[in-house]
Write a protein that holds these residues in place. Structure first.
Motif, PDB file in Angstrom:
ATOM      1  N   PHE A 198       0.859  -1.180   0.000  1.00 39.36           N
ATOM      2  CA  PHE A 198       0.000   0.000   0.000  1.00 39.36           C
ATOM      3  C   PHE A 198       0.891   1.225   0.000  1.00 39.36           C
ATOM      4  N   GLN A 199       0.301   2.384  -0.289  1.00 40.18           N
ATOM      5  CA  GLN A 199       1.062   3.624  -0.249  1.00 40.18           C
ATOM      6  C   GLN A 199       0.253   4.718   0.419  1.00 40.18           C
ATOM      7  N   THR A 200       0.936   5.584   1.142  1.00 42.13           N
ATOM      8  CA  THR A 200       0.291   6.734   1.771  1.00 42.13           C
ATOM      9  C   THR A 200       0.096   7.820   0.725  1.00 42.13           C
ATOM     10  N   VAL A 201      -1.093   8.433   0.745  1.00 40.89           N
ATOM     11  CA  VAL A 201      -1.425   9.479  -0.224  1.00 40.89           C
ATOM     12  C   VAL A 201      -1.963  10.693   0.514  1.00 40.89           C
ATOM     13  N   ALA A 202      -2.176  11.788  -0.213  1.00 41.33           N
ATOM     14  CA  ALA A 202      -2.765  12.982   0.382  1.00 41.33           C
ATOM     15  C   ALA A 202      -4.168  12.665   0.903  1.00 41.33           C
ATOM     16  N   PHE A 203      -4.570  13.380   1.953  1.00 42.63           N
ATOM     17  CA  PHE A 203      -5.877  13.124   2.571  1.00 42.63           C
ATOM     18  C   PHE A 203      -6.994  13.194   1.532  1.00 42.63           C
ATOM     19  N   GLN A 204      -7.814  12.161   1.498  1.00 38.91           N
ATOM     20  CA  GLN A 204      -8.971  12.112   0.606  1.00 38.91           C
ATOM     21  C   GLN A 204      -9.962  11.084   1.124  1.00 38.91           C
ATOM     22  N   TRP A 205     -11.243  11.357   0.909  1.00 38.16           N
ATOM     23  CA  TRP A 205     -12.261  10.404   1.328  1.00 38.16           C
ATOM     24  C   TRP A 205     -12.382   9.298   0.288  1.00 38.16           C
ATOM     25  N   PRO A 206     -12.613   8.063   0.722  1.00 35.53           N
ATOM     26  CA  PRO A 206     -12.891   6.986  -0.223  1.00 35.53           C
ATOM     27  C   PRO A 206     -14.173   7.273  -1.004  1.00 35.53           C
ATOM     28  N   ALA A 207     -14.379   6.572  -2.086  1.00 32.57           N
ATOM     29  CA  ALA A 207     -15.567   6.769  -2.919  1.00 32.57           C
ATOM     30  C   ALA A 207     -16.835   6.656  -2.081  1.00 32.57           C
ATOM     31  N   GLY A 208     -17.741   7.618  -2.267  1.00 30.41           N
ATOM     32  CA  GLY A 208     -19.044   7.555  -1.620  1.00 30.41           C
ATOM     33  C   GLY A 208     -19.109   8.081  -0.212  1.00 30.41           C
ATOM     34  N   PHE A 209     -18.008   8.612   0.325  1.00 33.80           N
ATOM     35  CA  PHE A 209     -18.036   9.183   1.677  1.00 33.80           C
ATOM     36  C   PHE A 209     -18.011  10.705   1.606  1.00 33.80           C
ATOM     37  N   TYR A 210     -18.774  11.335   2.509  1.00 33.37           N
ATOM     38  CA  TYR A 210     -18.877  12.791   2.562  1.00 33.37           C
ATOM     39  C   TYR A 210     -18.832  13.227   4.023  1.00 33.37           C
ATOM     40  N   SER A 211     -18.519  14.496   4.229  1.00 29.98           N
ATOM     41  CA  SER A 211     -18.415  14.991   5.603  1.00 29.98           C
ATOM     42  C   SER A 211     -18.533  16.503   5.621  1.00 29.98           C
ATOM     43  N   ASP A 212     -18.584  17.053   6.823  1.00 35.85           N
ATOM     44  CA  ASP A 212     -18.522  18.495   7.009  1.00 35.85           C
ATOM     45  C   ASP A 212     -18.225  18.770   8.476  1.00 35.85           C
ATOM     46  N   GLY A 213     -17.671  19.929   8.751  1.00 32.47           N
ATOM     47  CA  GLY A 213     -17.418  20.359  10.116  1.00 32.47           C
ATOM     48  C   GLY A 213     -17.639  21.854  10.215  1.00 32.47           C
ATOM     49  N   ILE A 214     -18.391  22.279  11.234  1.00 30.80           N
ATOM     50  CA  ILE A 214     -18.754  23.687  11.360  1.00 30.80           C
ATOM     51  C   ILE A 214     -18.689  24.124  12.825  1.00 30.80           C
ATOM     52  N   HIS A 215     -18.868  25.413  13.053  1.00 28.86           N
ATOM     53  CA  HIS A 215     -18.941  25.969  14.407  1.00 28.86           C
ATOM     54  C   HIS A 215     -20.385  26.325  14.709  1.00 28.86           C
ATOM     55  N   ILE A 216     -20.921  25.771  15.820  1.00 27.72           N
ATOM     56  CA  ILE A 216     -22.314  26.072  16.179  1.00 27.72           C
ATOM     57  C   ILE A 216     -22.422  26.694  17.567  1.00 27.72           C
ATOM     58  N   GLY A 217     -21.285  26.967  18.207  1.00 28.66           N
ATOM     59  CA  GLY A 217     -21.330  27.630  19.503  1.00 28.66           C
ATOM     60  C   GLY A 217     -21.066  26.752  20.696  1.00 28.66           C
ATOM     61  N   LEU A 218     -20.695  25.484  20.488  1.00 30.11           N
ATOM     62  CA  LEU A 218     -20.318  24.631  21.613  1.00 30.11           C
ATOM     63  C   LEU A 218     -18.964  25.046  22.174  1.00 30.11           C
ATOM     64  N   ARG A 219     -18.102  25.552  21.289  1.00 34.82           N
ATOM     65  CA  ARG A 219     -16.786  26.051  21.663  1.00 34.82           C
ATOM     66  C   ARG A 219     -16.677  27.499  21.218  1.00 34.82           C
ATOM     67  N   LYS A 220     -15.627  28.151  21.654  1.00 35.21           N
ATOM     68  CA  LYS A 220     -15.416  29.542  21.285  1.00 35.21           C
ATOM     69  C   LYS A 220     -14.697  29.629  19.941  1.00 35.21           C
ATOM     70  N   ALA A 221     -15.435  29.964  18.913  1.00 34.10           N
ATOM     71  CA  ALA A 221     -14.871  30.306  17.602  1.00 34.10           C
ATOM     72  C   ALA A 221     -14.142  29.168  16.902  1.00 34.10           C
ATOM     73  N   LYS A 222     -14.301  27.920  17.357  1.00 39.35           N
ATOM     74  CA  LYS A 222     -13.665  26.788  16.689  1.00 39.35           C
ATOM     75  C   LYS A 222     -14.715  25.790  16.233  1.00 39.35           C
ATOM     76  N   LYS A 223     -14.410  25.060  15.179  1.00 36.49           N
ATOM     77  CA  LYS A 223     -15.333  24.030  14.708  1.00 36.49           C
ATOM     78  C   LYS A 223     -15.618  23.056  15.845  1.00 36.49           C
TER      79      LYS A 223
END
Length: 402
Positions: A9-34
């Motif tokens: 196997f070989q290490t590659v740049a960060f990428q999601w496998p086929a068919g995977f999706y994601s997101d990260g946001i800030h909603i106020g649980l922490r101060k100004a961080k996702k």
């Protein structure tokens, strides 16, 4: 079984496998961080998990474990930092179930295909109004934003992507983790997530994950504390279209080798990012009576506060190491132990040998410290990772709640 002699196997740049999706946001649980995110597959995925053995297992951890144990399938995970939803009673359990229902509705799937993961302060209830308002803001991206949304005292996310070929099909395995304090897994607050587009049966995936966690995540320690929320989840959606993996085949061995590498790299990144840490410490134990003894001795050494403090102070005090070995119940011959630090021999047959203390001390300024122990008492080995113990660790944890 065909045994692989080279890395496939070989290490590659960060990428999601086929068919995977994601997101990260800030909603106020922490101060100004996702602080809030999701991870999902466009089709149901085979699922496996390992979980904390702490008796006060958090509501999200129990819920996800229950879902995976039903039929080893999941499709989505809802994640948050700042609030662990642990030791929160019936309300905490109900809140985890509500999160599950909300995400199931958003993805239009059965609630049984949804897991939940939380990390942060123990004892606080989730602010459900923020969760409810934040959920519609999550979008299906291919970014690494979710890897930031689960961080607490971490300095950075822990991520890795590797690729391999299985019967001519390109397979991607991508993992991310969080963890910096309360790290002493027995499967700190530690969470790990691994995704792959390989085609593999859920029961077999569980066996592979459990076996590999033993020599990776279960062999790291930062402070000897096991969290209520520790969890490692692996999802495999099969969209690489390789033939379903079968044990004792070349494809199985290639995938298992790659999975082990992903888990091992994430485990080491967690150890290196221990709260206040300045050095990653790796211990390799050779010629133990059995594998359990080798692993036990290695983890005891990297977990010893005396050893950790000596590493921070760049002090080649091998007495801390040999006394830690003797404090375990591993089978040893007290007259045959060898110890080296960064390749420099300090002890032979349990006795000090002349060494250049200044030269050894100089190597202890490196970011990674290697401790090698030869027990000369068998043919098994062990490996573990930890970090040094610094003044900053105390500072961070003295004010964690406030």
């Amino acid at each position: 079984m065909q045994v692989l002699t080279t890395q496939k196997f070989q290490t590659v740049a960060f990428q999601w496998p086929a068919g995977f999706y994601s997101d990260g946001i800030h909603i106020g649980l922490r101060k100004a961080k996702k602080d809030f995110g999701w991870l999902f597959s466009k089709v149901p995925a085979a699922a496996a998990g390992t979980y904390t053995t702490n008796q006060f297992q958090a509501a999200p951890t129990k819920l996800t474990k229950n879902m995976i144990n039903q039929d080893h399938q999941l499709q989505g995970l809802l994640l948050n930092s700042a609030v662990a939803n642990s030791c929160t009673g019936q309300q905490g359990w109900d809140n985890a179930l509500q999160e599950q229902r909300w995400l199931a509705n958003k993805l239009a799937v059965a609630p049984s295909l949804i897991g939940v993961a939380s990390t942060g302060l123990i004892g606080a209830q989730l602010p459900m109004d923020l969760i409810k308002n934040g959920l519609p803001q999550l979008t299906p991206t291919k970014s690494d934003a979710v890897t930031y949304a689960v961080l607490t005292t971490d300095k950075q996310p822990k991520t890795i992507s590797v690729q391999c070929e299985l019967s001519g099909k390109l397979v991607t395995i991508t993992g991310f983790a969080k963890g910096s304090g309360m790290i002493h897994p027995k499967m700190a607050t530690m969470l790990g997530f691994v995704t792959t587009d390989a085609q593999v049966d859920g029961d077999l995936l569980q066996t592979m994950l459990s076996d590999n966690v033993e020599s990776t995540f279960n062999q790291i320690t930062v402070d000897g504390d096991t969290s209520t929320n520790d969890m490692v989840v692996t999802l495999a959606n099969g969209l690489a279209d390789n033939p379903t993996l079968v044990p004792e085949t070349t494809d199985y061995e290639i995938f298992n080798q790659a999975l082990h590498a992903v888990l091992g790299q994430l485990a080491q990144q967690i150890a290196a990012d221990g709260e206040g840490a300045t050095k990653l410490v790796e211990c390799n134990v050779l010629h133990a009576a059995n594998e359990a003894d080798g692993q036990k001795v290695a983890k005891a050494i990297v977990g010893s506060n005396l050893v950790k403090a000596a590493i921070f102070g760049e002090d080649p005090n091998w007495g801390r190491i040999i006394s830690t070995i003797g404090a375990t119940d591993a089978a040893i011959d007290i007259a045959t132990v060898d110890i080296a630090m960064n390749g420099m021999k300090l002890v032979t047959d349990s006795l000090a040998v002349p060494f250049d203390e200044a030269a050894v001390k100089a190597t202890l300024q490196q970011a990674k410290i290697m401790i090698d122990v030869d027990l000369h008492h068998g043919s098994a080995h062990g490996q573990a990772w930890g970090c040094d113990l610094t003044y900053n660790y105390v500072k961070i944890n003295a004010s964690y709640h406030t």
